[in-house]
Design an enzyme around this catalytic site. Structure first.
Site, PDB file in Angstrom:
ATOM      1  N   TYR A 163       0.813  -1.224   0.000  1.00 46.04           N
ATOM      2  CA  TYR A 163       0.000   0.000   0.000  1.00 46.04           C
ATOM      3  C   TYR A 163       0.847   1.275   0.000  1.00 46.04           C
ATOM      4  O   TYR A 163       0.377   2.325   0.450  1.00 46.04           O
ATOM      5  CB  TYR A 163      -0.958  -0.010   1.202  1.00 46.04           C
ATOM      6  CG  TYR A 163      -2.192  -0.863   0.956  1.00 46.04           C
ATOM      7  CD1 TYR A 163      -2.976  -0.697  -0.193  1.00 46.04           C
ATOM      8  CD2 TYR A 163      -2.604  -1.835   1.862  1.00 46.04           C
ATOM      9  CE1 TYR A 163      -4.109  -1.466  -0.429  1.00 46.04           C
ATOM     10  CE2 TYR A 163      -3.743  -2.610   1.631  1.00 46.04           C
ATOM     11  CZ  TYR A 163      -4.482  -2.422   0.487  1.00 46.04           C
ATOM     12  OH  TYR A 163      -5.614  -3.175   0.246  1.00 46.04           O
ATOM     13  N   ASN A 180     -13.711  -3.653   2.593  1.00 51.76           N
ATOM     14  CA  ASN A 180     -14.422  -3.880   1.327  1.00 51.76           C
ATOM     15  C   ASN A 180     -14.065  -5.217   0.684  1.00 51.76           C
ATOM     16  O   ASN A 180     -14.162  -5.395  -0.521  1.00 51.76           O
ATOM     17  CB  ASN A 180     -14.183  -2.696   0.378  1.00 51.76           C
ATOM     18  CG  ASN A 180     -12.722  -2.519   0.046  1.00 51.76           C
ATOM     19  OD1 ASN A 180     -11.868  -3.286   0.489  1.00 51.76           O
ATOM     20  ND2 ASN A 180     -12.408  -1.524  -0.765  1.00 51.76           N
ATOM     21  N   GLU A 205       2.674  -5.372  -7.794  1.00 54.72           N
ATOM     22  CA  GLU A 205       2.057  -6.043  -6.641  1.00 54.72           C
ATOM     23  C   GLU A 205       2.278  -7.558  -6.624  1.00 54.72           C
ATOM     24  O   GLU A 205       2.457  -8.147  -5.547  1.00 54.72           O
ATOM     25  CB  GLU A 205       0.550  -5.761  -6.637  1.00 54.72           C
ATOM     26  CG  GLU A 205       0.199  -4.300  -6.366  1.00 54.72           C
ATOM     27  CD  GLU A 205      -1.286  -4.000  -6.563  1.00 54.72           C
ATOM     28  OE1 GLU A 205      -2.065  -4.911  -6.919  1.00 54.72           O
ATOM     29  OE2 GLU A 205      -1.671  -2.839  -6.350  1.00 54.72           O
TER      30      GLU A 205
END
Ligand code: CMP
Length: 144
Positions: free
Chosen positions: A50, A113, A127
């Site tokens: 992140y 979420n 990622e």
């Protein structure tokens, strides 16, 4: 255009016993799972994943949340897989996400979420190696 995308089933998906439901949706859609593991993210791994959000007001809370319990990490492959997964997830905020999407059907929060999917080819390339070595990404044929 065959693409690979990183998908995470976040701690709330595991906690709410929604792993099977979510994986099943991706499989039924026709995406191919080429890598998958369950893990508990360290703070270091979470900060790396992140890093683009490090200046956001929700960053600390996001790191606490994503490291709060086990997650499932997957690499999904398919034609325009990045866009397909993002459509299937729905808008970031579960309250705004359309019914029929994963968040629209199961989430009521902007942070919790359930699922993450890479937002671009560049993000996917950054990622995927945070979670998988090349040797863990399997090349195989699905037999009809
Ligand atoms: P994700 O797609 O994994 O990318 C960044 C994550 O930060 C996002 O899903 C949410 O879990 C979280 N997030 C995004 N916006 C907010 C916000 N405004 N407040 C809290 N969490 C957020």
């Amino acid at each position: 255009m065959k693409q690979r995308t990183l998908v995470l089933l976040k701690p709330d998906a595991v906690n709410r016993r929604l792993m099977g439901e979510i994986i099943s949706r991706f499989e039924k859609k026709g995406l191919k799972i080429v890598a998958m593991k369950m893990l508990w993210m360290s703070r270091e791994r979470a900060e790396k994943h992140y890093e683009v959000h490090k200046d956001k007001p929700f960053y600390e809370s996001l790191i606490d949340y994503i490291t709060s319990g086990p997650i499932v990490a997957m690499v999904l492959e398919g034609d325009r897989a990045i866009e397909v997964v993002r459509k299937m997830m729905g808008k970031t905020n579960g309250i705004e996400a359309e019914p029929g999407t994963i968040r629209g059907d199961f989430a009521m929060s902007i942070q919790n979420n359930l699922v993450h999917g890479s937002d671009s080819e560049e993000s996917a390339k950054r990622e995927i190696p945070i979670f998988f070595d090349d040797s863990e990404i399997l090349e195989y044929r699905l037999v009809d």
